[in-house]
Design a protein around this motif. Structure first.
Motif, PDB file in Angstrom:
ATOM      1  N   GLY A 213      40.827  20.930  37.941  1.00  0.00           N
ATOM      2  CA  GLY A 213      41.063  20.064  39.098  1.00  0.00           C
ATOM      3  C   GLY A 213      39.932  20.141  40.113  1.00  0.00           C
ATOM      4  O   GLY A 213      39.488  19.118  40.648  1.00  0.00           O
ATOM      5  N   ILE A 214      39.446  21.350  40.355  1.00  0.00           N
ATOM      6  CA  ILE A 214      38.341  21.537  41.303  1.00  0.00           C
ATOM      7  C   ILE A 214      37.067  20.886  40.767  1.00  0.00           C
ATOM      8  O   ILE A 214      36.315  20.247  41.513  1.00  0.00           O
ATOM      9  CB  ILE A 214      38.115  23.035  41.585  1.00  0.00           C
ATOM     10  CG1 ILE A 214      39.338  23.633  42.291  1.00  0.00           C
ATOM     11  CG2 ILE A 214      36.873  23.238  42.448  1.00  0.00           C
ATOM     12  CD1 ILE A 214      39.295  25.143  42.428  1.00  0.00           C
ATOM     13  N   ILE A 215      36.811  21.034  39.447  1.00  0.00           N
ATOM     14  CA  ILE A 215      35.626  20.413  38.845  1.00  0.00           C
ATOM     15  C   ILE A 215      35.676  18.908  39.020  1.00  0.00           C
ATOM     16  O   ILE A 215      34.692  18.265  39.398  1.00  0.00           O
ATOM     17  CB  ILE A 215      35.522  20.778  37.350  1.00  0.00           C
ATOM     18  CG1 ILE A 215      35.103  22.240  37.198  1.00  0.00           C
ATOM     19  CG2 ILE A 215      34.521  19.865  36.643  1.00  0.00           C
ATOM     20  CD1 ILE A 215      35.089  22.728  35.771  1.00  0.00           C
ATOM     21  N   LYS A 216      36.841  18.310  38.741  1.00  0.00           N
ATOM     22  CA  LYS A 216      36.982  16.857  38.857  1.00  0.00           C
ATOM     23  C   LYS A 216      36.713  16.382  40.283  1.00  0.00           C
ATOM     24  O   LYS A 216      35.968  15.425  40.518  1.00  0.00           O
ATOM     25  CB  LYS A 216      38.375  16.413  38.423  1.00  0.00           C
ATOM     26  CG  LYS A 216      38.558  14.893  38.452  1.00  0.00           C
ATOM     27  CD  LYS A 216      39.965  14.499  38.050  1.00  0.00           C
ATOM     28  CE  LYS A 216      40.093  12.969  38.054  1.00  0.00           C
ATOM     29  NZ  LYS A 216      39.724  12.352  39.333  1.00  0.00           N
ATOM     30  N   GLU A 217      37.331  17.047  41.253  1.00  0.00           N
ATOM     31  CA  GLU A 217      37.144  16.652  42.653  1.00  0.00           C
ATOM     32  C   GLU A 217      35.683  16.804  43.077  1.00  0.00           C
ATOM     33  O   GLU A 217      35.144  15.947  43.788  1.00  0.00           O
ATOM     34  CB  GLU A 217      38.052  17.496  43.556  1.00  0.00           C
ATOM     35  CG  GLU A 217      39.539  17.198  43.385  1.00  0.00           C
ATOM     36  CD  GLU A 217      40.400  18.079  44.259  1.00  0.00           C
ATOM     37  OE1 GLU A 217      39.836  18.834  45.088  1.00  0.00           O
ATOM     38  OE2 GLU A 217      41.647  18.034  44.127  1.00  0.00           O
ATOM     39  N   THR A 218      35.053  17.882  42.641  1.00  0.00           N
ATOM     40  CA  THR A 218      33.665  18.133  43.038  1.00  0.00           C
ATOM     41  C   THR A 218      32.716  17.129  42.399  1.00  0.00           C
ATOM     42  O   THR A 218      31.798  16.614  43.053  1.00  0.00           O
ATOM     43  CB  THR A 218      33.246  19.565  42.646  1.00  0.00           C
ATOM     44  OG1 THR A 218      34.172  20.498  43.206  1.00  0.00           O
ATOM     45  CG2 THR A 218      31.861  19.877  43.159  1.00  0.00           C
ATOM     46  N   VAL A 219      32.924  16.840  41.109  1.00  0.00           N
ATOM     47  CA  VAL A 219      32.083  15.858  40.425  1.00  0.00           C
ATOM     48  C   VAL A 219      32.239  14.489  41.075  1.00  0.00           C
ATOM     49  O   VAL A 219      31.263  13.747  41.233  1.00  0.00           O
ATOM     50  CB  VAL A 219      32.428  15.799  38.919  1.00  0.00           C
ATOM     51  CG1 VAL A 219      31.746  14.608  38.257  1.00  0.00           C
ATOM     52  CG2 VAL A 219      31.994  17.094  38.230  1.00  0.00           C
ATOM     53  N   ASP A 220      33.464  14.150  41.482  1.00  0.00           N
ATOM     54  CA  ASP A 220      33.695  12.873  42.182  1.00  0.00           C
ATOM     55  C   ASP A 220      32.863  12.802  43.456  1.00  0.00           C
ATOM     56  O   ASP A 220      32.285  11.763  43.786  1.00  0.00           O
ATOM     57  CB  ASP A 220      35.179  12.697  42.512  1.00  0.00           C
ATOM     58  CG  ASP A 220      36.015  12.355  41.283  1.00  0.00           C
ATOM     59  OD1 ASP A 220      35.415  11.947  40.270  1.00  0.00           O
ATOM     60  OD2 ASP A 220      37.251  12.501  41.346  1.00  0.00           O
ATOM     61  N   GLU A 221      32.811  13.919  44.183  1.00  0.00           N
ATOM     62  CA  GLU A 221      32.020  13.959  45.419  1.00  0.00           C
ATOM     63  C   GLU A 221      30.529  13.788  45.112  1.00  0.00           C
ATOM     64  O   GLU A 221      29.814  13.062  45.809  1.00  0.00           O
ATOM     65  CB  GLU A 221      32.240  15.286  46.148  1.00  0.00           C
ATOM     66  CG  GLU A 221      33.626  15.465  46.754  1.00  0.00           C
ATOM     67  CD  GLU A 221      33.798  14.693  48.043  1.00  0.00           C
ATOM     68  OE1 GLU A 221      32.856  13.967  48.448  1.00  0.00           O
ATOM     69  OE2 GLU A 221      34.863  14.810  48.660  1.00  0.00           O
ATOM     70  N   LEU A 222      30.063  14.457  44.065  1.00  0.00           N
ATOM     71  CA  LEU A 222      28.641  14.379  43.722  1.00  0.00           C
ATOM     72  C   LEU A 222      28.254  12.994  43.205  1.00  0.00           C
ATOM     73  O   LEU A 222      27.158  12.501  43.476  1.00  0.00           O
ATOM     74  CB  LEU A 222      28.305  15.441  42.671  1.00  0.00           C
ATOM     75  CG  LEU A 222      28.328  16.898  43.160  1.00  0.00           C
ATOM     76  CD1 LEU A 222      28.187  17.859  41.990  1.00  0.00           C
ATOM     77  CD2 LEU A 222      27.211  17.140  44.174  1.00  0.00           C
ATOM     78  N   LEU A 223      29.155  12.357  42.451  1.00  0.00           N
ATOM     79  CA  LEU A 223      28.866  11.027  41.936  1.00  0.00           C
ATOM     80  C   LEU A 223      28.894   9.976  43.045  1.00  0.00           C
ATOM     81  O   LEU A 223      28.202   8.966  42.972  1.00  0.00           O
ATOM     82  CB  LEU A 223      29.872  10.653  40.844  1.00  0.00           C
ATOM     83  CG  LEU A 223      29.746  11.405  39.521  1.00  0.00           C
ATOM     84  CD1 LEU A 223      30.851  10.987  38.562  1.00  0.00           C
ATOM     85  CD2 LEU A 223      28.383  11.142  38.882  1.00  0.00           C
ATOM     86  N   GLY A 224      29.693  10.230  44.072  1.00  0.00           N
ATOM     87  CA  GLY A 224      29.789   9.291  45.183  1.00  0.00           C
ATOM     88  C   GLY A 224      31.145   8.619  45.239  1.00  0.00           C
ATOM     89  O   GLY A 224      31.522   7.901  44.309  1.00  0.00           O
ATOM     90  N   GLN A 225      31.884   8.872  46.296  1.00  0.00           N
ATOM     91  CA  GLN A 225      33.195   8.271  46.492  1.00  0.00           C
ATOM     92  C   GLN A 225      33.147   7.269  47.639  1.00  0.00           C
ATOM     93  O   GLN A 225      32.267   7.340  48.504  1.00  0.00           O
ATOM     94  CB  GLN A 225      34.237   9.357  46.808  1.00  0.00           C
ATOM     95  CG  GLN A 225      34.547  10.258  45.628  1.00  0.00           C
ATOM     96  CD  GLN A 225      35.635  11.260  45.958  1.00  0.00           C
ATOM     97  OE1 GLN A 225      35.542  12.020  46.918  1.00  0.00           O
ATOM     98  NE2 GLN A 225      36.691  11.270  45.159  1.00  0.00           N
TER      99      GLN A 225
END
Length: 388
Positions: A213-225
């Protein structure tokens, strides 16, 4: 307790936009986590070894991984607080996201190791020795982890830190994991079924789910939300307060870490107003947006005709047509070029990401509806996606 720690160890703790203050929050969170998790690991490792319980030992190593995560977090906050430089003109704020990613990877590795150990315990079960001391340690651990979860959630929301919120979620997951371990310990009084290994598996799965869950949220932030709805609404309110504003579109917000937002937006203004007056008002609006929302924004002025009756009628017509096709569609930058034989309608259409129609299908639908009108209309449409 949270208020006491914040006021005691963080100077100017209300100035949460200041990177040094954010760093102080991060260091406080990290040290609290390091101290609590080391104590919990030592207690659980000793008790788990004496009681021959893989679930208690697993829970203890989970606390040790949390301690390592806190060390990484402290390093991440120090890096994120570094000022912008030649190689990183937007600052180092995204280091917080990378820190979250490292934390998640550590959690995942620990989860896999504990899972394999717990499966082995199920295949080769050993008797677990119940003790009141072990029970007391687990109950105290649950209380401490629950407080740590609430502590980091409070700090995370205060400074809008994804790292602290991830740490909070991990601590609350630990509460569930330790509860499962406690159930396994108590169950040894009533059954010889190897629940210790089973609960060890449950604990490890919880750890893996938390890490994913933390990986998903962090990757979303890095990709751009996209910008949050609350932020967009607050920005719209500030734009509406500008005397020359007739509406906004093409809003783009880039996040370079918590509290470091850069964006641009188009604002429609009356084309007959004095350009110098509009420019002055736009400058002030840019400053207000930065002061209120912390966004370094660039505003582009779109002059529009406000007294062209034919343009107004055409615009209202397109508005009705587009709403009939899909109420989620919107348009802007509307212009009309009239000629002796036909009229060109030039505008941009914003297509939401969930729309099932292709751009060509939307244009065809608009053109088909315009064929039913008495006048001959041609459309020149630019399609775009919304960034918020």
């Amino acid at each position: 307790m949270t208020k006491f720690l914040v006021s005691k160890f963080i100077k100017n703790h209300e100035d949460v936009k200041n990177q040094k203050v954010r760093e102080a929050y991060g260091i406080l969170s990290s040290w609290v986590g390091i101290v609590c998790n080391i104590l919990l690991f030592i207690a659980k490792f000793i008790i788990g070894t004496v009681a021959n319980s893989i679930s208690i030992i697993s829970d203890g190593f989970n606390n040790l991984s949390d301690c390592a995560s806190c060390v990484v977090t402290m390093f991440g906050y120090k890096m994120a607080a570094k000022p912008a430089d030649k190689d990183h003109p937007f600052g180092h704020g995204r280091m917080e996201y990378l820190t979250s990613l490292v934390i998640a990877m550590v959690i995942m590795v620990v989860g896999v190791e504990l899972f394999t150990g717990s499966v082995d315990k199920i295949i080769h079960p050993e008797k677990v020795q119940f003790s009141v001391v072990a029970l007391a340690v687990l109950i105290i651990s649950i209380i401490i982890k629950l407080w740590m979860g609430l502590f980091n959630r409070k700090l995370g929301k205060t400074v809008e830190s994804s790292v602290m919120l991830a740490t909070s979620k991990d601590s609350l997951n630990d509460v569930l994991a330790t509860t499962a371990t406690l159930v396994a310990l108590v169950a040894t009084l009533f059954t010889d079924v190897p629940l210790d290994g089973v609960m060890g598996v449950v604990v490890s799965v919880m750890i893996l789910v938390s890490g994913f869950g933390i990986i998903k949220e962090t990757v979303d932030e890095l990709l751009g939300q996209p910008a949050s709805p609350d932020l967009v609404e607050s920005l719209k309110e500030l734009v509406d307060e500008c005397a020359f504003s007739l509406g906004m579109h093409d809003l783009i917000i880039h996040s370079y870490g918590p509290g470091n937002l850069i964006g641009s937006v188009h604002i429609e203004v009356d084309g007959k107003e004095n350009i110098m007056d509009i420019h002055d008002a736009i400058d002030e609006l840019e400053r207000n947006i930065y002061d209120e929302l912390g966004i370094r924004i660039t505003i582009h002025m779109d002059p529009v005709e406000t007294d062209n009756e034919n343009l107004k009628l055409c615009k209202d017509m397109i508005k009705v047509i587009i709403e009939e096709i899909d109420k989620e569609l919107s348009f802007h930058d509307f212009r009309v070029v009239s000629g002796p034989s036909h009229t060109n309608l030039i505008f941009d259409v914003v297509v939401p990401h969930g729309c099932k129609l292709r751009d060509s299908q939307i244009k065809e639908a608009i053109d088909q509806k315009l064929l039913m009108r008495e006048k001959k209309y041609y459309t020149v449409i630019t399609f775009e996606k919304s960034y918020y």
